[in-house]
Design a protein around this motif. Structure first.
Motif, PDB file in Angstrom:
ATOM      1  N   THR A   4       3.524   0.836  -8.096  1.00 47.42           N
ATOM      2  CA  THR A   4       2.303   0.122  -8.488  1.00 47.42           C
ATOM      3  C   THR A   4       1.086   0.788  -7.095  1.00 47.42           C
ATOM      4  O   THR A   4      -0.001   1.398  -6.733  1.00 47.42           O
ATOM      5  N   ALA A   5       1.723   0.469  -6.335  1.00 45.60           N
ATOM      6  CA  ALA A   5       1.196   0.318  -4.522  1.00 45.60           C
ATOM      7  C   ALA A   5       0.553   1.607  -4.078  1.00 45.60           C
ATOM      8  O   ALA A   5       0.096   2.453  -3.710  1.00 45.60           O
ATOM      9  N   GLU A   6       2.116   3.168  -4.344  1.00 46.56           N
ATOM     10  CA  GLU A   6       2.133   4.182  -4.211  1.00 46.56           C
ATOM     11  C   GLU A   6       0.604   5.193  -5.440  1.00 46.56           C
ATOM     12  O   GLU A   6       0.292   6.077  -4.371  1.00 46.56           O
ATOM     13  N   THR A   7       0.794   4.250  -6.628  1.00 46.51           N
ATOM     14  CA  THR A   7      -0.029   5.414  -7.210  1.00 46.51           C
ATOM     15  C   THR A   7      -1.206   4.777  -7.016  1.00 46.51           C
ATOM     16  O   THR A   7      -1.814   5.702  -6.884  1.00 46.51           O
ATOM     17  N   ALA A   8      -1.591   3.697  -7.059  1.00 45.68           N
ATOM     18  CA  ALA A   8      -2.627   3.166  -6.232  1.00 45.68           C
ATOM     19  C   ALA A   8      -3.446   3.596  -4.962  1.00 45.68           C
ATOM     20  O   ALA A   8      -4.756   3.191  -4.168  1.00 45.68           O
ATOM     21  N   GLY A   9      -2.740   4.119  -3.770  1.00 42.08           N
ATOM     22  CA  GLY A   9      -2.535   4.062  -3.128  1.00 42.08           C
ATOM     23  C   GLY A   9      -3.037   3.253  -1.683  1.00 42.08           C
ATOM     24  O   GLY A   9      -3.773   3.269  -0.916  1.00 42.08           O
ATOM     25  N   ILE A  10      -2.095   1.871  -2.208  1.00 43.31           N
ATOM     26  CA  ILE A  10      -1.933   1.028  -1.603  1.00 43.31           C
ATOM     27  C   ILE A  10      -1.029   0.870  -0.441  1.00 43.31           C
ATOM     28  O   ILE A  10       0.164   1.175  -1.010  1.00 43.31           O
ATOM     29  N   PRO A  11      -1.761   0.736   0.854  1.00 41.18           N
ATOM     30  CA  PRO A  11      -0.910   0.299   1.656  1.00 41.18           C
ATOM     31  C   PRO A  11      -0.047  -0.786   1.287  1.00 41.18           C
ATOM     32  O   PRO A  11      -0.239  -2.410   1.214  1.00 41.18           O
ATOM     33  N   TYR A  12       1.791  -1.021   2.109  1.00 37.39           N
ATOM     34  CA  TYR A  12       2.882  -1.999   1.963  1.00 37.39           C
ATOM     35  C   TYR A  12       3.349  -1.971   2.989  1.00 37.39           C
ATOM     36  O   TYR A  12       3.508  -0.786   3.021  1.00 37.39           O
ATOM     37  N   GLN A  13       4.769  -2.708   2.918  1.00 39.40           N
ATOM     38  CA  GLN A  13       5.419  -2.547   3.753  1.00 39.40           C
ATOM     39  C   GLN A  13       6.321  -3.595   2.509  1.00 39.40           C
ATOM     40  O   GLN A  13       6.482  -4.764   2.570  1.00 39.40           O
ATOM     41  N   LEU A  14       7.726  -3.467   2.885  1.00 37.76           N
ATOM     42  CA  LEU A  14       8.396  -4.301   2.645  1.00 37.76           C
ATOM     43  C   LEU A  14       8.859  -5.301   3.667  1.00 37.76           C
ATOM     44  O   LEU A  14       8.942  -4.836   4.774  1.00 37.76           O
ATOM     45  N   GLY A  55      -3.693  -7.203  -0.499  1.00 32.25           N
ATOM     46  CA  GLY A  55      -2.460  -7.639  -0.908  1.00 32.25           C
ATOM     47  C   GLY A  55      -3.716  -7.791  -2.681  1.00 32.25           C
ATOM     48  O   GLY A  55      -3.214  -8.004  -3.690  1.00 32.25           O
ATOM     49  N   VAL A  56      -4.928  -7.695  -2.401  1.00 27.70           N
ATOM     50  CA  VAL A  56      -5.324  -9.145  -3.744  1.00 27.70           C
ATOM     51  C   VAL A  56      -5.630  -7.542  -4.709  1.00 27.70           C
ATOM     52  O   VAL A  56      -5.328  -7.344  -6.037  1.00 27.70           O
ATOM     53  N   ARG A  57      -6.431  -5.714  -3.936  1.00 27.37           N
ATOM     54  CA  ARG A  57      -6.069  -5.430  -4.459  1.00 27.37           C
ATOM     55  C   ARG A  57      -4.849  -4.379  -6.094  1.00 27.37           C
ATOM     56  O   ARG A  57      -4.811  -4.584  -7.225  1.00 27.37           O
ATOM     57  N   LEU A  58      -3.247  -5.111  -4.843  1.00 25.39           N
ATOM     58  CA  LEU A  58      -2.106  -4.893  -4.996  1.00 25.39           C
ATOM     59  C   LEU A  58      -1.993  -5.665  -6.413  1.00 25.39           C
ATOM     60  O   LEU A  58      -1.622  -5.310  -7.878  1.00 25.39           O
ATOM     61  N   LEU A  59      -1.617  -6.596  -6.263  1.00 22.74           N
ATOM     62  CA  LEU A  59      -1.988  -8.224  -7.458  1.00 22.74           C
ATOM     63  C   LEU A  59      -2.749  -7.476  -8.917  1.00 22.74           C
ATOM     64  O   LEU A  59      -1.807  -7.601  -9.825  1.00 22.74           O
ATOM     65  N   GLY A  60      -3.764  -7.350  -8.631  1.00 21.32           N
ATOM     66  CA  GLY A  60      -4.910  -6.847  -9.747  1.00 21.32           C
ATOM     67  C   GLY A  60      -4.442  -5.621  -9.934  1.00 21.32           C
ATOM     68  O   GLY A  60      -4.699  -5.480 -11.746  1.00 21.32           O
ATOM     69  N   GLU A  61      -3.754  -4.540  -9.264  1.00 23.13           N
ATOM     70  CA  GLU A  61      -3.553  -3.494 -10.372  1.00 23.13           C
ATOM     71  C   GLU A  61      -2.210  -4.163 -10.717  1.00 23.13           C
ATOM     72  O   GLU A  61      -2.402  -3.340 -12.123  1.00 23.13           O
ATOM     73  N   ALA A  62      -1.467  -4.084  -9.852  1.00 17.28           N
ATOM     74  CA  ALA A  62      -0.028  -4.681 -11.025  1.00 17.28           C
ATOM     75  C   ALA A  62      -0.585  -5.176 -11.925  1.00 17.28           C
ATOM     76  O   ALA A  62       0.649  -5.213 -13.418  1.00 17.28           O
TER      77      ALA A  62
END
Length: 76
Positions: free
Chosen positions: A5-15, A62-69
């Motif tokens: 989801t993060a990669e598709t939406a262009g949202i930065p993340y780290q594991l 984080g909020v954007r990632l949660l919403g998109e996910a």
């Protein structure tokens, strides 16, 4: 699912692989044969202190990632 989801939406993340502490997800994933769960956390410094520091851009991501996910949650 979250990484895709993060990669598709262009949202930065780290594991992160936590080596100490826990969240409610620590036990929930083991209940009744396993409940899929994942903590979505925001990077912070000086956690649990009076001067905890966080980058507001990380909160927004984080909020954007949660919403998109949640729009494309997998069938479990």
């Amino acid at each position: 699912w979250l990484r895709e989801t993060a990669e598709t939406a262009g949202i930065p993340y780290q594991l992160e692989v936590g080596t100490g502490g826990n969240t409610d997800a620590t036990i929930i994933h083991l209940v009744r044969g396993g409940i899929p769960s994942i903590p979505l956390s925001i990077a912070t410094r000086y956690i649990h202190s009076p001067v905890e520091v966080v980058d507001t851009a990380d909160i927004e991501a984080g909020v954007r990632l949660l919403g998109e996910a949640l729009k494309g949650k997998p069938d479990l």
